[in-house]
Write a protein that holds these residues in place. Structure first.
Motif, PDB file in Angstrom:
ATOM      1  N   ILE A  10       0.817  -1.086  -0.195  1.00 30.26           N
ATOM      2  CA  ILE A  10       0.072  -0.039   0.025  1.00 30.26           C
ATOM      3  C   ILE A  10       0.845   1.208  -0.038  1.00 30.26           C
ATOM      4  CG2 ILE A  10      -1.731   1.133   1.453  1.00 30.26           C
ATOM      5  CD1 ILE A  10      -2.746  -1.423   2.111  1.00 30.26           C
ATOM      6  N   SER A  11       1.771   1.281   0.754  1.00 31.43           N
ATOM      7  CA  SER A  11       3.061   2.261   0.822  1.00 31.43           C
ATOM      8  C   SER A  11       3.531   2.771  -0.728  1.00 31.43           C
ATOM      9  CB  SER A  11       3.809   2.138   1.808  1.00 31.43           C
ATOM     10  OG  SER A  11       4.785   1.359   1.177  1.00 31.43           O
ATOM     11  N   MET A  12       3.860   1.756  -1.227  1.00 30.60           N
ATOM     12  CA  MET A  12       4.537   1.875  -2.785  1.00 30.60           C
ATOM     13  C   MET A  12       3.338   2.329  -3.635  1.00 30.60           C
ATOM     14  SD  MET A  12       6.670  -1.331  -2.989  1.00 30.60           S
ATOM     15  CE  MET A  12       7.955  -0.902  -4.259  1.00 30.60           C
ATOM     16  N   ILE A  13       2.178   1.803  -3.479  1.00 28.51           N
ATOM     17  CA  ILE A  13       0.911   2.474  -4.352  1.00 28.51           C
ATOM     18  C   ILE A  13       0.668   3.770  -4.340  1.00 28.51           C
ATOM     19  CG2 ILE A  13      -1.454   2.311  -4.737  1.00 28.51           C
ATOM     20  CD1 ILE A  13      -1.365  -0.860  -4.361  1.00 28.51           C
ATOM     21  N   PHE A  14       0.625   4.182  -2.660  1.00 28.55           N
ATOM     22  CA  PHE A  14       0.530   5.572  -2.466  1.00 28.55           C
ATOM     23  C   PHE A  14       1.499   6.490  -2.931  1.00 28.55           C
ATOM     24  CE2 PHE A  14      -2.100   4.856   1.628  1.00 28.55           C
ATOM     25  CZ  PHE A  14      -3.238   4.708   0.879  1.00 28.55           C
ATOM     26  N   ARG A  15       2.867   6.076  -3.319  1.00 28.23           N
ATOM     27  CA  ARG A  15       3.976   6.868  -3.857  1.00 28.23           C
ATOM     28  C   ARG A  15       3.833   6.791  -5.093  1.00 28.23           C
ATOM     29  NH1 ARG A  15       6.889   4.151  -0.115  1.00 28.23           N
ATOM     30  NH2 ARG A  15       7.958   3.348  -1.851  1.00 28.23           N
ATOM     31  N   GLY A  16       2.746   6.107  -5.994  1.00 29.75           N
ATOM     32  CA  GLY A  16       2.822   6.090  -7.392  1.00 29.75           C
ATOM     33  C   GLY A  16       3.205   5.012  -8.089  1.00 29.75           C
ATOM     34  N   VAL A  18       2.195   1.809  -8.762  1.00 32.19           N
ATOM     35  CA  VAL A  18       1.135   0.867  -8.694  1.00 32.19           C
ATOM     36  C   VAL A  18       1.368  -0.482  -9.008  1.00 32.19           C
ATOM     37  CG1 VAL A  18      -0.969   0.469  -9.577  1.00 32.19           C
ATOM     38  CG2 VAL A  18      -0.466   2.636  -9.335  1.00 32.19           C
ATOM     39  N   LEU A  19       2.272  -0.943 -10.087  1.00 31.57           N
ATOM     40  CA  LEU A  19       2.366  -2.204 -10.322  1.00 31.57           C
ATOM     41  C   LEU A  19       3.559  -2.799  -9.441  1.00 31.57           C
ATOM     42  CD1 LEU A  19       2.761  -2.064 -14.154  1.00 31.57           C
ATOM     43  CD2 LEU A  19       0.889  -3.028 -13.060  1.00 31.57           C
ATOM     44  N   LYS A  20       4.540  -2.034  -8.957  1.00 32.27           N
ATOM     45  CA  LYS A  20       5.346  -2.445  -7.840  1.00 32.27           C
ATOM     46  C   LYS A  20       4.560  -2.729  -6.524  1.00 32.27           C
ATOM     47  CE  LYS A  20       9.623  -0.205  -9.094  1.00 32.27           C
ATOM     48  NZ  LYS A  20      10.760   0.682  -8.650  1.00 32.27           N
ATOM     49  N   GLY A  21       3.865  -1.841  -6.381  1.00 32.18           N
ATOM     50  CA  GLY A  21       2.695  -2.167  -5.153  1.00 32.18           C
ATOM     51  C   GLY A  21       1.996  -3.328  -5.140  1.00 32.18           C
ATOM     52  N   LEU A  23       2.783  -6.122  -6.924  1.00 31.77           N
ATOM     53  CA  LEU A  23       3.666  -7.138  -6.552  1.00 31.77           C
ATOM     54  C   LEU A  23       4.079  -7.487  -5.122  1.00 31.77           C
ATOM     55  CD1 LEU A  23       4.859  -9.578  -8.249  1.00 31.77           C
ATOM     56  CD2 LEU A  23       6.808  -7.885  -8.857  1.00 31.77           C
ATOM     57  N   CYS A  24       4.381  -6.307  -4.611  1.00 32.84           N
ATOM     58  CA  CYS A  24       4.908  -6.238  -3.297  1.00 32.84           C
ATOM     59  C   CYS A  24       3.839  -6.789  -2.382  1.00 32.84           C
ATOM     60  CB  CYS A  24       5.242  -4.830  -2.919  1.00 32.84           C
ATOM     61  SG  CYS A  24       6.182  -4.618  -1.385  1.00 32.84           S
ATOM     62  N   GLY A  25       2.604  -6.229  -2.558  1.00 34.75           N
ATOM     63  CA  GLY A  25       1.345  -6.875  -1.758  1.00 34.75           C
ATOM     64  C   GLY A  25       1.378  -8.428  -1.775  1.00 34.75           C
ATOM     65  N   ILE A  26       1.352  -8.985  -3.323  1.00 30.49           N
ATOM     66  CA  ILE A  26       1.196 -10.267  -3.383  1.00 30.49           C
ATOM     67  C   ILE A  26       2.353 -11.076  -2.708  1.00 30.49           C
ATOM     68  CG2 ILE A  26       1.616 -12.140  -5.038  1.00 30.49           C
ATOM     69  CD1 ILE A  26       0.252 -10.195  -7.113  1.00 30.49           C
ATOM     70  N   LEU A  27       3.824 -10.614  -2.581  1.00 32.04           N
ATOM     71  CA  LEU A  27       4.876 -11.105  -1.769  1.00 32.04           C
ATOM     72  C   LEU A  27       4.489 -10.910  -0.394  1.00 32.04           C
ATOM     73  CD1 LEU A  27       7.668 -12.290  -2.297  1.00 32.04           C
ATOM     74  CD2 LEU A  27       8.471  -9.844  -1.821  1.00 32.04           C
ATOM     75  N   HIS A  28       3.622  -9.877   0.052  1.00 35.04           N
ATOM     76  CA  HIS A  28       3.534  -9.672   1.437  1.00 35.04           C
ATOM     77  C   HIS A  28       2.397 -10.568   2.113  1.00 35.04           C
ATOM     78  CE1 HIS A  28       1.521  -7.103   4.713  1.00 35.04           C
ATOM     79  NE2 HIS A  28       2.592  -7.222   5.082  1.00 35.04           N
ATOM     80  N   ILE A  29       1.475 -11.092   1.211  1.00 28.97           N
ATOM     81  CA  ILE A  29       0.788 -12.181   1.849  1.00 28.97           C
ATOM     82  C   ILE A  29       1.312 -13.428   2.474  1.00 28.97           C
ATOM     83  CG2 ILE A  29      -1.048 -13.733   0.780  1.00 28.97           C
ATOM     84  CD1 ILE A  29      -1.818 -11.833  -1.407  1.00 28.97           C
ATOM     85  N   THR A  30       2.342 -13.816   2.047  1.00 29.68           N
ATOM     86  CA  THR A  30       2.965 -14.750   2.662  1.00 29.68           C
ATOM     87  C   THR A  30       3.935 -14.399   4.056  1.00 29.68           C
ATOM     88  OG1 THR A  30       4.955 -14.798   1.495  1.00 29.68           O
ATOM     89  CG2 THR A  30       3.256 -16.026   0.570  1.00 29.68           C
ATOM     90  N   LEU A  31       3.902 -15.068   5.150  1.00 25.15           N
ATOM     91  CA  LEU A  31       4.762 -14.777   6.026  1.00 25.15           C
ATOM     92  C   LEU A  31       6.317 -14.569   5.862  1.00 25.15           C
ATOM     93  CD1 LEU A  31       4.516 -14.043   8.959  1.00 25.15           C
ATOM     94  CD2 LEU A  31       4.975 -16.439   9.591  1.00 25.15           C
ATOM     95  N   ILE A  32       6.710 -15.666   4.876  1.00 29.24           N
ATOM     96  CA  ILE A  32       8.031 -15.552   4.563  1.00 29.24           C
ATOM     97  C   ILE A  32       8.303 -14.238   3.604  1.00 29.24           C
ATOM     98  CG2 ILE A  32       9.823 -16.848   3.407  1.00 29.24           C
ATOM     99  CD1 ILE A  32       8.475 -19.383   4.362  1.00 29.24           C
ATOM    100  N   ALA A  38       8.983  -5.742   2.907  1.00 27.99           N
ATOM    101  CA  ALA A  38       9.241  -4.500   3.788  1.00 27.99           C
ATOM    102  C   ALA A  38      10.348  -4.125   3.446  1.00 27.99           C
ATOM    103  CB  ALA A  38       9.167  -5.087   5.167  1.00 27.99           C
ATOM    104  N   ILE A  39      11.597  -4.893   3.225  1.00 30.89           N
ATOM    105  CA  ILE A  39      12.892  -4.235   2.826  1.00 30.89           C
ATOM    106  C   ILE A  39      12.718  -3.595   1.461  1.00 30.89           C
ATOM    107  CG2 ILE A  39      14.947  -4.862   2.186  1.00 30.89           C
ATOM    108  CD1 ILE A  39      14.874  -7.207   4.288  1.00 30.89           C
ATOM    109  N   TRP A  40      11.849  -4.118   0.571  1.00 28.47           N
ATOM    110  CA  TRP A  40      11.769  -3.461  -0.834  1.00 28.47           C
ATOM    111  C   TRP A  40      10.914  -2.217  -0.690  1.00 28.47           C
ATOM    112  CZ3 TRP A  40       8.280  -5.954  -5.096  1.00 28.47           C
ATOM    113  CH2 TRP A  40       8.357  -5.296  -6.179  1.00 28.47           C
ATOM    114  N   ALA A  41      10.078  -2.067   0.017  1.00 29.50           N
ATOM    115  CA  ALA A  41       9.322  -0.990   0.111  1.00 29.50           C
ATOM    116  C   ALA A  41       9.901   0.183   0.962  1.00 29.50           C
ATOM    117  CB  ALA A  41       8.149  -1.231   1.130  1.00 29.50           C
ATOM    118  N   VAL A  42      10.933  -0.119   1.751  1.00 26.38           N
ATOM    119  CA  VAL A  42      11.623   0.932   2.457  1.00 26.38           C
ATOM    120  C   VAL A  42      12.758   1.300   1.523  1.00 26.38           C
ATOM    121  CG1 VAL A  42      13.302   1.192   4.439  1.00 26.38           C
ATOM    122  CG2 VAL A  42      11.273  -0.055   4.705  1.00 26.38           C
TER     123      VAL A  42
END
Length: 66
Positions: A10-16, A18-21, A23-32, A38-42
């Motif tokens: 969501i933080s990546m989508i808010f910064r514009g 969208v596609l990275k956000g 993909l990052c959200g899909i990656l975020h779904i799993t605990l691993i 989170a590292i990618w978003a930071v």
């Protein structure tokens, strides 16, 4: 930056990024995948800040040359 750690997609989508956000959200779904997401978003957040500083510096230098 805390927002980028807790909700990286969501933080990546808010910064514009969208596609990275998405993909990052899909990656975020799993605990691993949450840690790499989170590292990618930071890292993306810090890159955006660096680009902003760079643009501001270039604008300042351009004004100084006039």
């Amino acid at each position: 930056m805390l927002f980028a750690i807790l909700l990286p997609g969501i933080s990546m989508i808010f910064r514009g990024h969208v596609l990275k956000g998405i993909l990052c959200g899909i990656l975020h779904i799993t605990l691993i995948g949450w840690i790499p997401a989170a590292i990618w978003a930071v890292a993306s957040y810090r890159e955006d800040l660096a680009e902003k500083r760079h643009r501001e510096t270039l604008e300042f230098l351009a004004r100084q040359q006039r």
